[in-house]
Design an enzyme around this catalytic site. Structure first.
Site, short mmCIF file in Angstrom:
data_model
loop_
_atom_site.label_atom_id
_atom_site.label_comp_id
_atom_site.label_asym_id
_atom_site.label_seq_id
_atom_site.Cartn_x
_atom_site.Cartn_y
_atom_site.Cartn_z
N PHE A 289 34.31 41.68 51.38
CA PHE A 289 33.92 42.46 50.20
C PHE A 289 33.96 41.58 48.96
CE2 PHE A 289 35.83 45.61 53.10
CZ PHE A 289 34.78 46.51 53.21
N CYS B 140 32.20 37.97 48.52
CA CYS B 140 31.40 36.78 48.27
C CYS B 140 30.66 36.93 46.95
CB CYS B 140 30.41 36.56 49.41
SG CYS B 140 29.33 35.16 49.12
N ASN C 288 39.06 35.54 47.73
CA ASN C 288 37.79 34.87 47.90
C ASN C 288 37.55 34.05 46.63
OD1 ASN C 288 35.09 34.15 48.60
ND2 ASN C 288 34.92 36.01 49.83
N CYS D 117 58.28 18.54 27.02
CA CYS D 117 58.52 17.10 27.16
C CYS D 117 58.68 16.70 28.61
CB CYS D 117 59.74 16.68 26.34
SG CYS D 117 61.24 17.63 26.71
#
Lengths: 417, 420
Positions: A136, A138, A202, A384
């Site tokens: 669900f 890409c 993803n 630092c």
């Protein structure tokens, strides 16, 4: 004799010989590839996403980001789901399950409608898959009915999960997108739709670089480009954050989560496990280095367990989750001053520059000796320590308690890489 | 004026990596397919694998790879001629400069020690076979370790009071600290290998063993037959280095020292002299720098200490009244060249000779080195040999490789013979 530890873990009822899996992507897209990955040592493979939709890909389709000569900090990928015929992919998966019964081959599927999701789920059921992952997430699909646009819509996620779980009893895992503020919402929707669990993250929608030759983004496809998914080491912190949110959710936290995002080493993997993931999935590091990276994942994880006295992964899975708390719950009663080693100091003055320009002007600089010294303006931020190029030169030192606060024993970090 | 390096005889000349600098160096590695560096290591130490382990945050795995493949991992990290082996093969040479493989190996072995790792072990079930290794130098140590790992009962018989051979009695400690050698040898001891020191081996001492490995090295001094060679102040390199290493009583490294030779041993002698306080040290070599067998890094190190080098000149005669006072050289190829240098000490680092291995009846060459094939097989069934006594004097890593190969032959022999 190389160290051997039991790295097995049970995930959705299935035993994995180790928690290292390929994620659904170009790295596991045919029989020969997955076969080689198993021979190299990977425990499982979430096979390259299969759909009814067959991808028509662009060229080129990748780009990467770097900093000061270090390549592949992040990686951009425009490839979609499998470009092979659906039947061929199922044939490959069948052969992998037949030839590698001790490895876990998991189909990842993506439909563009309830019917397609059902159809693909039935094919997985007939295959006898140990579990199914639903993609669900890409972010570079050429169809808006698919991919991460779906993943941000809890109603759609729920209805597609219902479509799958209505036709098969095989555990269904919803792969979630990070292109959202609150992943718990679609993740809960997936569980409400019958999913057994979720995997994440993803890729993240991205523009990696602008090309001044063509005045577009990278990669350049006939003078144009598109937004697409970003992965690799740079996204690991984002993945760990989403996973923490998910596993701290009282509903999702009861399920088993598979972790993805920027994993390159055993140490990265152990971090996902420490948050509570049952296994991890990898792509980008394999694209850069090959399947062989799993050798050091197995060896390094074994040494880690040996050193810490763990016999099973379950002994440390999730042990860091409870120590990640809301900002308001942190102990704010003290500051830890940095201490400077004059012997180790090489006199570069980077701590002085950063403290002056970005912190509290708490470092005085001896121009003759070329050495820093701390003044009373230090707030204990440790900028630092983070900027110092010399190992173990600036380290945590004296603990100073704020006026009127109760002093007590506190847990400290001692060793910095 | 050139700024020369002030160093101490026993302090290691090169600083090592720490966790941060090691990973920076490992990140330069190209992680080659079918890595040429690993193919370039005679002993099969597999640098490509251990560098990858360091890069992927698995330093324990890196130490494991090195120690399993090369029992003298700490030593080889210091004395290997990398620029002729793995580092020469490194693909990164095509971009800029090779990965510092030796220093990464040293780092991983230092971590093995720091992390208290115990990498090697012997099988629970011991084999029946008993093997003697004559000599406690690199070849024998490597052979003994392989045999012990396979479960055999192994005894090392050594003429001197300590193990290590050239590692302990030769190479200058600023290049190879004794503690590094001792740590490597301790790994052999931990495998249960027995050491017998101060023993001159005779044939009958070997009767009880099923197989014998001969790794006695080359310890015969090689001095030219020139005038004045018997004067006090003339040394063969083996004797000079051994006296310096063992702090022999009355040994004086000299003040004006000439070292004759062009190999690493010549550099070791010159560096020893310099670090032991000699005011003026020169290396004189008869051929050219390009023909010199020594490692260029070592020559550069000698130069950085203020040691001079003269090429093309060979010693002709040594002059002095009861002790060395000067040496006359003549051109090796240049017939017109003549040179006389004042000196109180002259060291000949011009190779060593084999001493007769009369405790075994194996075929030998006219130089008395033992005839053995690349797997350590000699003319006698149960006698195996490798290292300098076979190859006439090469590197430590080649001795390790030879010892490993011979151990494999011994195992095959014992299995065939049914001594399991």
């Amino acid at each position: 004799m190389a160290i051997k530890k039991d790295l097995s873990v049970t995930y959705h009822g299935k035993e994995f010989m180790n928690p290292f899996c390929l994620s659904s992507s170009p790295v596991g897209s045919n029989y020969d590839m997955v076969s080689k990955c198993y021979e190299t040592g990977w425990g499982g493979c979430f096979y390259k996403t299969v759909g009814i939709f067959i991808a028509d890909e662009c060229s080129p389709r990748f780009d990467q980001t770097n900093k000061e000569g270090l390549p592949w900090l992040g990686f951009k990928n425009m490839e979609q789901i499998s470009d092979k015929p659906t039947e061929l992919n199922f044939e490959y998966m069948y052969k992998l399950m037949r030839d590698y019964p001790d490895h876990v081959t998991i189909p990842t599927i993506m439909g563009s409608s309830e019917e397609e999701w059902k159809q693909l789920a039935k094919m997985c059921d007939e295959l006898g898959a140990p579990m199914i992952e639903g993609n669900f997430s890409c972010p570079q699909m050429t169809s808006s009915a698919m991919g991460s646009d779906v993943g941000t819509n809890p109603e759609l996620v729920k209805s597609y999960c219902e479509a799958v779980t209505s036709v098969t009893k095989i555990p269904f895992i919803a792969k979630m997108t990070p292109n959202i503020t609150t992943m718990e919402i679609p993740a809960r929707a997936a569980l409400a739709g019958g999913a057994a669990g979720v995997s994440t993250i993803n890729t993240i929608k991205s523009i990696t670089n602008i090309d001044f030759e063509n005045m577009t983004a990278m990669p350049v496809v006939d003078g144009k480009s598109s937004i697409s998914g970003y992965s690799g080491a740079a996204v690991k912190p984002i993945a760990l954050r989403f996973i923490t949110n998910l596993l701290q959710d009282e509903v999702i936290g009861k399920t088993e989560v598979s972790g993805i995002g920027g994993i390159e080493t055993w140490r990265d993997a152990a971090e996902f496990l420490a948050l509570g993931c049952k296994n991890v999935q990898v792509t980008t590091a394999i694209m850069q280095y090959g399947y062989r990276i799993v050798e050091d994942m197995i060896s390094g994880m074994s040494h880690f367990m040996d050193e810490r006295g763990y016999n099973k992964l379950d002994e440390f899975i999730g042990c860091a989750l409870g120590n990640i708390v809301p900002a308001e719950d942190l102990n704010r009663d003290f500051k830890i001053l940095p201490q400077f080693s004059d012997d180790k100091c090489v006199g570069c003055g980077r701590c002085y520059v950063s403290c002056y320009d970005a912190a509290h002007q708490a470092i005085d600089w001896d121009a003759d000796k070329r050495r820093p010294s701390l003044n009373d303006k230090c707030v204990g931020c440790h900028l630092c320590l983070n900027v110092c190029p010399v190992k173990d030169c600036i380290t945590p030192g004296e603990i100073v308690w704020k006026e009127g606060r109760q002093q007590k024993e506190i847990a400290l970090k001692h060793k910095y890489d | 004026m050139s700024k020369v390096v002030k160093a101490e005889y026993t302090a290691e000349a090169v600083a090592g990596f720490n966790a941060r600098t090691a990973i920076e160096e490992a990140a330069r590695c190209l992680l080659c397919h079918d890595a040429p560096c690993s193919k370039g290591c005679p002993a099969g130490t597999n640098p490509a694998k251990f560098i990858r382990s360091i890069r992927f945050r698995n330093v324990r795995g890196a130490a494991e790879t090195i120690r399993e493949n090369n029992i003298l991992g700490g030593t080889c990290a210091r004395v290997c001629p990398y620029d002729n082996l793995c580092e020469e093969a490194c693909s990164r040479c095509g971009i800029d400069r090779p990965i510092e493989i030796g220093k990464l190996q040293r780092y991983a072995i230092e971590q093995e020690e720091a992390l208290g790792m115990k990498i090697l072990s012997v099988p629970a079930e011991k084999k029946a076979g008993k093997v003697a290794c004559v000599g406690a130098g690199p070849a024998s140590l490597a052979a003994a370790a392989e045999l012990a790992k396979a479960g055999y009962d192994v005894t090392i018989l050594e003429r001197e009071a300590k193990a290590g051979g050239v590692l302990t009695y030769g190479i200058v400690p600023s290049r190879l600290p004794q503690a590094v050698v001792d740590a490597d040898i301790a790994k052999v001891e931990e495998l249960g290998v027995k050491f017998v020191f101060n023993t001159t081996v005779k044939a009958e001492d070997l009767a009880d063993y099923d197989a014998v490995f001969v790794g006695i090295g080359l310890w015969g001094p090689n001095l030219p037959g020139i005038d004045g060679i018997d004067l006090p102040g003339v040394y063969a390199a083996v004797d000079y280095l051994k006296a310096a290493r063992s702090g022999a009583e009355g040994f004086n490294a000299g003040n004006r020292v000439l070292v004759v030779g062009g190999g690493d041993v010549a550099v070791d002698c010159a560096v020893t002299a310099k670090l032991q306080g000699a005011e003026d040290v020169k290396i004189v070599y008869r051929r050219t720098i390009e023909e010199a067998p020594g490692n260029l890094n070592e020559f550069q190190y000698a130069l950085s200490l203020g040691i001079g080098m003269t090429t093309g000149m060979a010693p002709d005669s040594i002059v002095g009244d009861g002790k060395v006072e000067a040496v006359n050289f003549k051109g090796f190829r240049d017939e017109a060249a003549k040179l006389t240098l004042s000196a109180d000490t002259i060291v000949f680092a011009t190779g060593q000779k084999a001493e007769a291995a009369d405790f075994v009846a194996v075929d030998v060459t006219d130089k008395k080195t033992i005839v053995a094939d690349e797997n350590g097989v000699t003319s006698v069934d149960n006698i195996f040999s490798a290292g300098d006594i076979v190859n006439g004097g090469k590197t430590v890593v080649e001795a390790v490789a030879g010892g490993k190969a011979a151990a494999a032959s011994i195992i095959a022999y014992l299995e065939k013979k049914g001594v399991k």
